[in-house]
Design a protein around this motif. Structure first.
Motif, PDB file in Angstrom:
ATOM      1  N   ASN A 117     -10.732   7.664   4.724  1.00 51.93           N
ATOM      2  CA  ASN A 117     -10.012   7.283   5.932  1.00 51.93           C
ATOM      3  C   ASN A 117     -10.278   5.825   6.303  1.00 51.93           C
ATOM      4  O   ASN A 117      -9.358   5.087   6.640  1.00 51.93           O
ATOM      5  CB  ASN A 117     -10.394   8.203   7.092  1.00 51.93           C
ATOM      6  CG  ASN A 117      -9.484   8.030   8.280  1.00 51.93           C
ATOM      7  OD1 ASN A 117      -8.432   7.430   8.189  1.00 51.93           O
ATOM      8  ND2 ASN A 117      -9.905   8.579   9.408  1.00 51.93           N
ATOM      9  N   VAL A 118     -11.534   5.416   6.236  1.00 49.26           N
ATOM     10  CA  VAL A 118     -11.893   4.026   6.556  1.00 49.26           C
ATOM     11  C   VAL A 118     -11.239   3.071   5.570  1.00 49.26           C
ATOM     12  O   VAL A 118     -10.660   2.046   5.955  1.00 49.26           O
ATOM     13  CB  VAL A 118     -13.432   3.851   6.568  1.00 49.26           C
ATOM     14  CG1 VAL A 118     -13.815   2.382   6.617  1.00 49.26           C
ATOM     15  CG2 VAL A 118     -14.027   4.603   7.741  1.00 49.26           C
ATOM     16  N   LYS A 119     -11.296   3.379   4.296  1.00 50.69           N
ATOM     17  CA  LYS A 119     -10.681   2.531   3.272  1.00 50.69           C
ATOM     18  C   LYS A 119      -9.165   2.475   3.456  1.00 50.69           C
ATOM     19  O   LYS A 119      -8.550   1.438   3.285  1.00 50.69           O
ATOM     20  CB  LYS A 119     -11.020   3.027   1.864  1.00 50.69           C
ATOM     21  CG  LYS A 119     -12.433   2.755   1.450  1.00 50.69           C
ATOM     22  CD  LYS A 119     -12.625   1.271   1.262  1.00 50.69           C
ATOM     23  CE  LYS A 119     -14.017   0.988   0.763  1.00 50.69           C
ATOM     24  NZ  LYS A 119     -14.235  -0.431   0.548  1.00 50.69           N
ATOM     25  N   SER A 120      -8.565   3.592   3.793  1.00 49.12           N
ATOM     26  CA  SER A 120      -7.123   3.644   4.010  1.00 49.12           C
ATOM     27  C   SER A 120      -6.726   2.727   5.168  1.00 49.12           C
ATOM     28  O   SER A 120      -5.735   1.996   5.078  1.00 49.12           O
ATOM     29  CB  SER A 120      -6.688   5.078   4.297  1.00 49.12           C
ATOM     30  OG  SER A 120      -5.338   5.123   4.657  1.00 49.12           O
ATOM     31  N   THR A 121      -7.493   2.766   6.230  1.00 50.79           N
ATOM     32  CA  THR A 121      -7.217   1.909   7.383  1.00 50.79           C
ATOM     33  C   THR A 121      -7.320   0.439   7.009  1.00 50.79           C
ATOM     34  O   THR A 121      -6.456  -0.366   7.374  1.00 50.79           O
ATOM     35  CB  THR A 121      -8.192   2.231   8.526  1.00 50.79           C
ATOM     36  OG1 THR A 121      -8.107   3.619   8.841  1.00 50.79           O
ATOM     37  CG2 THR A 121      -7.882   1.414   9.758  1.00 50.79           C
ATOM     38  N   SER A 122      -8.350   0.077   6.268  1.00 52.51           N
ATOM     39  CA  SER A 122      -8.508  -1.333   5.875  1.00 52.51           C
ATOM     40  C   SER A 122      -7.397  -1.756   4.915  1.00 52.51           C
ATOM     41  O   SER A 122      -6.915  -2.891   4.983  1.00 52.51           O
ATOM     42  CB  SER A 122      -9.882  -1.577   5.259  1.00 52.51           C
ATOM     43  OG  SER A 122     -10.003  -0.913   4.021  1.00 52.51           O
ATOM     44  N   MET A 123      -6.961  -0.859   4.056  1.00 50.76           N
ATOM     45  CA  MET A 123      -5.869  -1.182   3.131  1.00 50.76           C
ATOM     46  C   MET A 123      -4.562  -1.384   3.891  1.00 50.76           C
ATOM     47  O   MET A 123      -3.774  -2.273   3.566  1.00 50.76           O
ATOM     48  CB  MET A 123      -5.710  -0.083   2.088  1.00 50.76           C
ATOM     49  CG  MET A 123      -6.878   0.037   1.125  1.00 50.76           C
ATOM     50  SD  MET A 123      -7.060  -1.409   0.102  1.00 50.76           S
ATOM     51  CE  MET A 123      -5.800  -1.069  -1.093  1.00 50.76           C
ATOM     52  N   ASP A 154      -2.341  -4.744   3.969  1.00 51.52           N
ATOM     53  CA  ASP A 154      -0.925  -4.684   3.623  1.00 51.52           C
ATOM     54  C   ASP A 154      -0.085  -5.378   4.680  1.00 51.52           C
ATOM     55  O   ASP A 154       0.831  -6.140   4.351  1.00 51.52           O
ATOM     56  CB  ASP A 154      -0.481  -3.234   3.460  1.00 51.52           C
ATOM     57  CG  ASP A 154       0.951  -3.104   2.987  1.00 51.52           C
ATOM     58  OD1 ASP A 154       1.345  -3.857   2.068  1.00 51.52           O
ATOM     59  OD2 ASP A 154       1.683  -2.258   3.529  1.00 51.52           O
ATOM     60  N   GLN A 155      -0.395  -5.162   5.942  1.00 47.78           N
ATOM     61  CA  GLN A 155       0.333  -5.821   7.020  1.00 47.78           C
ATOM     62  C   GLN A 155       0.145  -7.338   6.950  1.00 47.78           C
ATOM     63  O   GLN A 155       1.101  -8.096   7.133  1.00 47.78           O
ATOM     64  CB  GLN A 155      -0.119  -5.301   8.383  1.00 47.78           C
ATOM     65  CG  GLN A 155       0.339  -3.894   8.684  1.00 47.78           C
ATOM     66  CD  GLN A 155      -0.211  -3.379  10.000  1.00 47.78           C
ATOM     67  OE1 GLN A 155      -1.132  -3.952  10.572  1.00 47.78           O
ATOM     68  NE2 GLN A 155       0.358  -2.281  10.485  1.00 47.78           N
ATOM     69  N   GLU A 156      -1.082  -7.776   6.692  1.00 47.27           N
ATOM     70  CA  GLU A 156      -1.346  -9.213   6.570  1.00 47.27           C
ATOM     71  C   GLU A 156      -0.547  -9.809   5.413  1.00 47.27           C
ATOM     72  O   GLU A 156       0.028 -10.896   5.543  1.00 47.27           O
ATOM     73  CB  GLU A 156      -2.841  -9.459   6.359  1.00 47.27           C
ATOM     74  CG  GLU A 156      -3.693  -9.163   7.577  1.00 47.27           C
ATOM     75  CD  GLU A 156      -5.182  -9.260   7.283  1.00 47.27           C
ATOM     76  OE1 GLU A 156      -5.569  -9.616   6.149  1.00 47.27           O
ATOM     77  OE2 GLU A 156      -5.975  -8.975   8.198  1.00 47.27           O
TER      78      GLU A 156
END
Length: 107
Positions: A36-42, A46-48
């Protein structure tokens, strides 16, 4: 073996099974948290990258427009009209059939 020994063994086996299940559950839960943490950072990255891609596409479009303008200017610079314009502005030259009118000085 006595009946009493068998029940103790069953209790130990049950307790061991429960500990194993608890351990496996803890491992799965910790993996879920990490994913979950990795997914959030990814998603954030992606947005950046999407914002950066949009900025680069806009910059590319501006540079293509600028290149087109420069090409048009290059073609214009090679025309006779441009040469005459520069000769009038910078050198003060006139054509033989032109009459140059100067305003009278104000007193």
């Amino acid at each position: 073996m006595s009946v009493r020994g068998k029940t103790r063994r069953k209790r130990r086996d049950r307790w061991g099974n429960r500990l194993a299940i608890i351990g496996i559950t803890m491992v799965v839960a910790s993996l879920a948290v990490v994913v979950n943490v990795k997914s959030t950072s990814m998603k954030k990255k992606d947005q950046e990258y999407q914002i950066r891609e949009e900025a680069l596409m806009k910059q590319k479009e501006e540079e293509e427009n600028r290149a087109n303008e420069l090409e048009e200017y290059r073609v214009y610079v090679q025309t006779k009209q441009y040469i005459e314009e520069i000769a009038k502005q910078k050198l003060g030259l006139v054509k033989p059939d032109e009459i140059l009118l100067k305003p009278a000085p104000k007193e």
